[in-house]
Design a protein around this motif. Structure first.
Motif, PDB file in Angstrom:
ATOM      1  N   HIS A   1     -14.648  -1.169 -11.274  1.00 50.33           N
ATOM      2  CA  HIS A   1     -14.029  -2.482 -11.089  1.00 50.33           C
ATOM      3  C   HIS A   1     -13.464  -2.691  -9.517  1.00 50.33           C
ATOM      4  O   HIS A   1     -13.291  -3.912  -9.287  1.00 50.33           O
ATOM      5  N   TYR A   2     -13.503  -1.655  -8.863  1.00 52.35           N
ATOM      6  CA  TYR A   2     -13.360  -2.006  -7.502  1.00 52.35           C
ATOM      7  C   TYR A   2     -14.380  -1.991  -6.723  1.00 52.35           C
ATOM      8  O   TYR A   2     -14.625  -1.863  -5.258  1.00 52.35           O
TER       9      TYR A   2
ATOM     10  N   ALA B   1      -9.935   1.151  -1.801  1.00 52.08           N
ATOM     11  CA  ALA B   1      -8.573   1.077  -1.651  1.00 52.08           C
ATOM     12  C   ALA B   1      -8.018  -0.386  -1.527  1.00 52.08           C
ATOM     13  O   ALA B   1      -7.078  -0.733  -2.273  1.00 52.08           O
ATOM     14  N   CYS B   2      -8.598  -1.219  -0.707  1.00 52.37           N
ATOM     15  CA  CYS B   2      -8.246  -2.344  -0.671  1.00 52.37           C
ATOM     16  C   CYS B   2      -8.365  -3.333  -1.786  1.00 52.37           C
ATOM     17  O   CYS B   2      -7.508  -4.156  -2.218  1.00 52.37           O
ATOM     18  N   GLU B   3      -9.482  -2.915  -2.653  1.00 55.47           N
ATOM     19  CA  GLU B   3      -9.701  -3.718  -4.055  1.00 55.47           C
ATOM     20  C   GLU B   3      -8.506  -3.186  -4.845  1.00 55.47           C
ATOM     21  O   GLU B   3      -7.950  -4.173  -5.557  1.00 55.47           O
ATOM     22  N   ALA B   4      -8.053  -2.013  -4.805  1.00 47.21           N
ATOM     23  CA  ALA B   4      -7.111  -1.577  -5.872  1.00 47.21           C
ATOM     24  C   ALA B   4      -5.688  -1.941  -5.428  1.00 47.21           C
ATOM     25  O   ALA B   4      -4.875  -2.324  -6.297  1.00 47.21           O
TER      26      ALA B   4
ATOM     27  N   LEU C   1      -6.530   7.422  -2.967  1.00 43.86           N
ATOM     28  CA  LEU C   1      -7.157   6.742  -3.851  1.00 43.86           C
ATOM     29  C   LEU C   1      -6.473   7.536  -5.312  1.00 43.86           C
ATOM     30  O   LEU C   1      -7.148   7.597  -6.134  1.00 43.86           O
ATOM     31  N   VAL C   2      -5.375   7.854  -5.128  1.00 44.01           N
ATOM     32  CA  VAL C   2      -4.555   8.823  -6.105  1.00 44.01           C
ATOM     33  C   VAL C   2      -4.650   8.107  -7.537  1.00 44.01           C
ATOM     34  O   VAL C   2      -4.715   8.977  -8.580  1.00 44.01           O
ATOM     35  N   ASP C   3      -4.307   6.866  -7.634  1.00 47.63           N
ATOM     36  CA  ASP C   3      -3.945   6.254  -8.963  1.00 47.63           C
ATOM     37  C   ASP C   3      -5.199   5.722  -9.840  1.00 47.63           C
ATOM     38  O   ASP C   3      -5.064   4.946 -10.546  1.00 47.63           O
ATOM     39  N   ILE C   4      -6.014   5.932  -9.129  1.00 47.42           N
ATOM     40  CA  ILE C   4      -7.502   5.418  -9.602  1.00 47.42           C
ATOM     41  C   ILE C   4      -8.107   6.281 -10.711  1.00 47.42           C
ATOM     42  O   ILE C   4      -8.586   7.443 -10.250  1.00 47.42           O
TER      43      ILE C   4
ATOM     44  N   ILE D   1       0.854  -1.122  -0.075  1.00 50.91           N
ATOM     45  CA  ILE D   1      -0.074  -0.012   0.035  1.00 50.91           C
ATOM     46  C   ILE D   1       0.885   1.106   0.061  1.00 50.91           C
ATOM     47  O   ILE D   1       1.895   1.309   0.689  1.00 50.91           O
ATOM     48  N   ASN D   2       0.494   2.154  -0.771  1.00 53.24           N
ATOM     49  CA  ASN D   2       1.303   3.274  -0.927  1.00 53.24           C
ATOM     50  C   ASN D   2       0.494   4.679  -0.416  1.00 53.24           C
ATOM     51  O   ASN D   2      -0.589   4.851  -0.375  1.00 53.24           O
TER      52      ASN D   2
END
Ligand code: GDP
Ligand code: ZN
Length: 308
Positions: free
Chosen positions: A252-253, A115-118, A242-245, A72-73
């Protein structure tokens, strides 16, 4: 020797071998990991290979790192293009919530789940302080249980004074590496202390569990549970970004949406106003929960969707 990173303070790492021997380890010289864009090369949970430094029994040098199964980032505060790896190799992330003192919002829970899904980390929702719930909160608890278990998340109601759900909570942690999340005051430390009294001294010594109002830099730390497994506490981590979504990715998440996206008329459907949307249809039919859809729309907005 194989070892796991339990704590990172920037330049030094506390690592532990599978036999439970601790070492202060550091990275020597230039440490290259392919394709790395993070500001920190190693994070709590990383599996490494170490070698004692000059015959020392305390200090070691980290030779290599194993590929991560997940991480996680957080976005690096200084350089936006870089990220900071907060923790790696998690088996699950556990969100401790309450409906009272303090209330955890649906939006917060759903952002956590996205976030967990991602990050490809199984999520568990613990609903604590159920002893405090009146009729209204009990109805909400039932609604959460029905919605979240239907989507496929584990849902554990707990109460310390009533001793409810504690064995299930313990079993959920046993033998796994678990990231603990939740607002300050929801009962994280009380729950952990209850099932693992030997850990209590330690957890209290690391600047509290919330980091709220504490402005010193805090570091993630992993703790061994007496019955097997580890927990990772990240003081100050209230929420993952959730920056990269991208807006297109968001549905999808949501597992209940993911399985239906293929049936939307447009393959770039954002499930807002588009005709022939399978998600809107499932919503109308009551297959997708209204609350979850509201969370979806709210998150979509924060992602800067062109549909808004
Ligand atoms: P943390 O900040 O998440 O670590 O929360 P704490 O463990 O410090 O708990 C915050 C407060 O909630 C404390 O006063 C606890 O005694 C109380 N608390 C924790 N769990 C429960 C519970 O199940 N029921 C009730 N009524 N109070 C609880
Ligand atoms: Zn759609």
């Amino acid at each position: 020797m194989k070892a796991k990173v339990y704590k990172s303070t920037g330049s030094w790492y506390l690592v532990k071998t599978p036999e439970g021997i601790s070492w202060n380890a550091r990275i020597k010289g230039i440490f290259k990991i392919e394709g790395i864009t993070s500001t920190n090369p190693l994070a709590v949970g990383d599996e490494v290979e170490i070698e004692p430094e000059d015959g020392s029994r305390e200090r070691a040098v980290i030779q290599s790192i194993q590929p991560r199964k997940n991480e996680i980032n957080r976005q690096s505060p200084s350089t936006r293009s870089q990220h900071h790896v907060v923790a790696a190799n998690l088996d699950q992330a556990l969100l401790i919530c309450t409906l009272k003192e303090p209330r955890t919002s649906r939006g917060f829970v759903d952002r956590f789940l996205v976030a967990c899904e991602a990050y490809h980390i199984p999520a568990v929702i613990v609903l604590n302080k159920i002893d405090l719930y009146g009729k209204k909160e009990q109805a909400t608890e039932e609604s959460w249980r029905s919605v979240y278990t239907k989507v496929g998340y584990a849902f554990l109601p707990t109460s310390l004074p009533q001793g409810r759900g504690l064995e299930a909570f313990r079993q959920c942690l046993e033998g796994r590496i678990t990231l603990l999340c939740g607002h300050s005051g929801v009962g994280k430390s009380s729950l952990i202390n209850q099932i693992s009294p030997t850990l209590s001294l330690k957890t209290h010594s690391v600047s509290g569990w919330s980091g709220k109002g504490i402005h010193t830099t805090t570091f993630a730390e992993m703790f061994d549970l007496p019955f097997g497994g580890q927990i990772i506490d990240i003081p100050g981590l209230r929420e993952f970004g959730l920056v990269d979504i991208s807006p297109q990715e968001l549905s999808h998440y949501f597992p209940e949406m993911r399985s239906r996206i293929g049936s939307c008329r447009f393959n770039n459907c954002l499930h807002v106003n588009e005709p022939g949307c399978a998600i809107k249809k499932a919503l109308e039919e009551g297959i997708i929960s209204e609350d979850r859809y509201v969370s979806y729309c709210n998150i979509l907005e924060t992602l800067g969707s062109p549909a808004y």
